[in-house]
Design an enzyme around this catalytic site. Structure first.
Site: not given
Length: 443
Positions: A227, A363, A394
């Site tokens: 991320s 996501d 995610h």
């Protein structure tokens, strides 16, 4: 009278059936239960990589990559990319549920990671930085000395369950794992200066890399980012060739590439974008609250022209919080400059080492509109591959395991396995290529 009563009950029963039908249809639509599992889409040289399957499914991995190119050989040695990613039944086909479960419940029966040690460094401005090292057990699989240098996502650290599970999985293959602890994330680690992590600062990650290299000069380093950490790792690798020289390859999982564009897309209730932005805002505010004596002192507030602490601690607007405080901490004039200069999309074109980018179509934080940066990079970097899965959310990527219950979560996810398989493949090829280069140099 009896006929009237039966008629009334029939009407009530019809309403019940209609409501039940609407609920079932809504659940199917929200959970995407009817969505089929698919093979990951692989993009190489700017185009989708096509596997050539044979009638014998057991030979697909070997026969699908007769191409001798670097990426084709990587994929040949990482069979997970040539098989469908199958998420759990009922809930695993919803990107929202995968994301929420990852961030709240995380993993099932996570094993204790052994051989961990915490290391402390001081940066040039006096900031105290820590990172944790997880050593592989004696007799592990790898014959190479390999270290995964990991940068976590926002709000995560070496103490996060998901990162400990990933480290355990990597350790079982003989790989050492170093995990950065972002400034301010672990409450028990004090802040020695009035700043916290930022979306694009590579100073902390670079300091950890230098220390790991000093401790293990012969180790092959692999950069791994999840991320926000994927953004930082990609930016670090693209900033200068000297930094790239330390690494065999880089891996980015579920990053957004262009922060300004990403937040503009998420700035509405479409796909629940605003809800996720508020969750990120609360994560940042938790850090401010834990260290407000350092971060929100009267001197600090006066320096940035902020009238009230309450405006920072209880705001539900992440962009506003970044604009009046975090952008100033990072040395930028406003949030737009902060987002633009912190985005890896400006630096990825300079990366010339092997790269793996992974994103999921469902996501809710990083929609497919953000995938243009890694796709373009595969056009110029012949050693880059962009993997897109249909499901995963995610950082979720939970798998449907044989014999498991519908709601059971596994200890290791598809993403854990994909990253470790790629590491094994790229390290193998790097070890095979170097002797050939030495022979060519001698000639």
């Amino acid at each position: 009278m009896s006929y009237s009563l039966n008629s009334s009950r029939m009407i009530e029963f019809s309403y019940f059936i209609a409501c039940l039908f609407v609920i079932i249809v809504s659940c199917i639509k929200v959970l995407h239960v009817n969505s089929c599992a698919e093979w990951p889409e692989l993009f190489v040289n700017g185009a989708e990589f096509t596997w050539r399957f044979t009638s014998d499914a057991t030979n697909n991995e070997a026969d699908s990559t007769s191409d001798d190119s670097f990426v084709a050989q990587i994929l040949k040695r990482a069979p997970i990319f040539s098989k469908p990613y199958i998420p759990p039944l009922i809930w695993g086909r919803s990107g929202h549920l995968q994301t929420i479960i990852h961030s709240t419940f995380s993993r099932h029966k996570t094993p204790r990671v052994k051989g961990d040690s915490r290391h402390t460094l001081f940066l040039s401005d006096g900031s105290m930085l820590t990172f944790d090292l997880f050593q592989p057990p004696t007799g592990a699989v790898s014959t190479e000395d390999v270290t995964l240098v990991v940068c976590p996502g926002i709000g995560n650290s070496s103490e996060t369950v998901a990162l400990r599970a990933f480290s355990h999985h990597a350790n079982s293959y003989g790989y050492r794992v170093a995990v950065l602890n972002h400034l301010g994330i672990i409450p028990s680690i004090p802040l020695t200066t009035s700043r916290i992590f930022t979306y694009g600062s590579t100073e902390e990650y670079g300091a950890m890399v230098n220390k790991v290299k000093e401790m293990y000069p012969q180790s092959k380093l692999i950069a791994v980012g999840f991320s926000m950490g994927g953004n930082i790792v990609s930016k670090y690798l693209g900033e200068c060739s000297k930094q790239r020289a330390n690494f065999v390859a880089g891996i980015s999982c579920c990053q957004g590439y262009d922060i300004l564009k990403s937040l503009e897309i998420m700035g509405s209730w479409k796909h629940m974008g605003k809800a996720y932005l508020r969750a990120i805002c609360v994560c940042v505010q938790k850090v401010l609250h834990n260290f407000q004596s350092v971060l929100l002192s009267d001197e600090q507030l006066s320096r940035f022209g902020i009238q009230s602490r309450m405006e920072l601690l209880y705001s539900l607007n992440l962009v506003h919080l970044d604009d009046i405080l975090l952008s100033k901490m990072a040395g930028y004039s406003d949030y737009r400059e902060y987002y633009r200069q912190s985005s890896s999309s400006l630096y990825i074109p300079q990366i010339d080492i092997p790269m793996l980018f992974i994103n999921a179509k469902d996501d809710p934080l990083i929609p497919p509109e953000m995938f243009d940066t890694p796709l373009r990079h595969t056009e110029v970097n012949k050693k880059a591959v962009f993997v897109v899965t249909k499901h995963g959310g995610h950082l979720g990527f939970y798998e449907c395991q044989e014999g498991s219950k519908f709601f059971q979560r596994g200890t290791f996810t598809w993403l854990d396995k994909a990253v470790v398989q790629y590491v094994g493949a790229v390290v193998f090829l790097a070890s095979a290529v170097r002797p050939q280069l030495r022979k060519q140099e001698r000639k």
